[in-house]
Design a protein around this motif. Structure first.
Motif, PDB file in Angstrom:
ATOM      1  N   ASP A  50       0.843  -1.187   0.000  1.00  0.00           N
ATOM      2  CA  ASP A  50       0.000   0.000   0.000  1.00  0.00           C
ATOM      3  C   ASP A  50       0.882   1.241   0.000  1.00  0.00           C
ATOM      4  O   ASP A  50       2.107   1.157   0.147  1.00  0.00           O
ATOM      5  CB  ASP A  50      -0.998  -0.009   1.162  1.00  0.00           C
ATOM      6  N   ALA A  51       0.262   2.395  -0.189  1.00  0.00           N
ATOM      7  CA  ALA A  51       1.013   3.657  -0.291  1.00  0.00           C
ATOM      8  C   ALA A  51       1.774   3.959   0.989  1.00  0.00           C
ATOM      9  O   ALA A  51       2.912   4.418   0.961  1.00  0.00           O
ATOM     10  CB  ALA A  51       0.063   4.802  -0.635  1.00  0.00           C
ATOM     11  N   ARG A  52       1.163   3.693   2.129  1.00  0.00           N
ATOM     12  CA  ARG A  52       1.832   3.928   3.402  1.00  0.00           C
ATOM     13  C   ARG A  52       3.084   3.069   3.516  1.00  0.00           C
ATOM     14  O   ARG A  52       4.148   3.550   3.918  1.00  0.00           O
ATOM     15  CB  ARG A  52       0.878   3.612   4.553  1.00  0.00           C
ATOM     16  N   GLY A  53       2.977   1.812   3.166  1.00  0.00           N
ATOM     17  CA  GLY A  53       4.136   0.926   3.206  1.00  0.00           C
ATOM     18  C   GLY A  53       5.229   1.390   2.267  1.00  0.00           C
ATOM     19  O   GLY A  53       6.421   1.328   2.601  1.00  0.00           O
ATOM     20  N   GLU A  54       4.842   1.863   1.097  1.00  0.00           N
ATOM     21  CA  GLU A  54       5.823   2.357   0.130  1.00  0.00           C
ATOM     22  C   GLU A  54       6.589   3.552   0.692  1.00  0.00           C
ATOM     23  O   GLU A  54       7.812   3.634   0.570  1.00  0.00           O
ATOM     24  CB  GLU A  54       5.148   2.733  -1.183  1.00  0.00           C
ATOM     25  N   VAL A  55       5.876   4.481   1.335  1.00  0.00           N
ATOM     26  CA  VAL A  55       6.520   5.656   1.931  1.00  0.00           C
ATOM     27  C   VAL A  55       7.536   5.223   2.985  1.00  0.00           C
ATOM     28  O   VAL A  55       8.682   5.685   3.004  1.00  0.00           O
ATOM     29  CB  VAL A  55       5.468   6.613   2.546  1.00  0.00           C
ATOM     30  N   LEU A  56       7.130   4.326   3.870  1.00  0.00           N
ATOM     31  CA  LEU A  56       8.022   3.885   4.940  1.00  0.00           C
ATOM     32  C   LEU A  56       9.204   3.082   4.393  1.00  0.00           C
ATOM     33  O   LEU A  56      10.328   3.228   4.872  1.00  0.00           O
ATOM     34  CB  LEU A  56       7.249   3.086   5.981  1.00  0.00           C
ATOM     35  N   ALA A  57       8.969   2.259   3.373  1.00  0.00           N
ATOM     36  CA  ALA A  57      10.061   1.490   2.764  1.00  0.00           C
ATOM     37  C   ALA A  57      11.102   2.410   2.129  1.00  0.00           C
ATOM     38  O   ALA A  57      12.306   2.174   2.241  1.00  0.00           O
ATOM     39  CB  ALA A  57       9.502   0.507   1.735  1.00  0.00           C
ATOM     40  N   VAL A  58      10.649   3.470   1.479  1.00  0.00           N
ATOM     41  CA  VAL A  58      11.580   4.444   0.887  1.00  0.00           C
ATOM     42  C   VAL A  58      12.392   5.121   1.990  1.00  0.00           C
ATOM     43  O   VAL A  58      13.605   5.302   1.863  1.00  0.00           O
ATOM     44  CB  VAL A  58      10.824   5.473   0.019  1.00  0.00           C
ATOM     45  N   GLU A  59      11.732   5.484   3.093  1.00  0.00           N
ATOM     46  CA  GLU A  59      12.459   6.104   4.203  1.00  0.00           C
ATOM     47  C   GLU A  59      13.516   5.158   4.761  1.00  0.00           C
ATOM     48  O   GLU A  59      14.638   5.581   5.070  1.00  0.00           O
ATOM     49  CB  GLU A  59      11.495   6.538   5.308  1.00  0.00           C
ATOM     50  N   ILE A  60      13.190   3.893   4.879  1.00  0.00           N
ATOM     51  CA  ILE A  60      14.161   2.909   5.369  1.00  0.00           C
ATOM     52  C   ILE A  60      15.296   2.758   4.366  1.00  0.00           C
ATOM     53  O   ILE A  60      16.476   2.745   4.740  1.00  0.00           O
ATOM     54  CB  ILE A  60      13.470   1.559   5.651  1.00  0.00           C
TER      55      ILE A  60
END
Length: 85
Positions: A50-60
């Motif tokens: 999902d979009a939220r997961g994508e945002v957090l994965a990019v931050e990681i």
């Protein structure tokens, strides 16, 4: 060593002005960050994205941190699909 356990509420109950981010937590040295992020991404072996997961994965990915999840679910509910928080 600093251990941070965080909770991000599901999108369905978050305030409309809420923006998800863990980037401030990822640049502390000698830190383990864990928690229930209510986000889905293949980085932590979720078979949903999902979009939220994508945002957090990019931050990681943009930090010196990484995910320690194995390719197996850690939550096995009876009435829905397994997840890897």
């Amino acid at each position: 060593l600093t251990i941070i356990n965080t909770y991000i509420p599901p999108q369905s109950v978050r305030p409309s002005h809420f923006t998800v981010s863990i980037s401030d937590l990822l640049f502390n040295p000698n830190t383990i960050l864990m928690g229930d992020l209510n986000a889905h991404d293949s980085l932590w072996h979720s078979n949903i994205q999902d979009a939220r997961g994508e945002v957090l994965a990019v931050e990681i990915d943009d930090s010196d941190c990484g995910s320690l999840n194995l390719d197996s679910p850690t939550r096995l509910p009876n009435n829905s699909q397994p997840t890897s928080p």
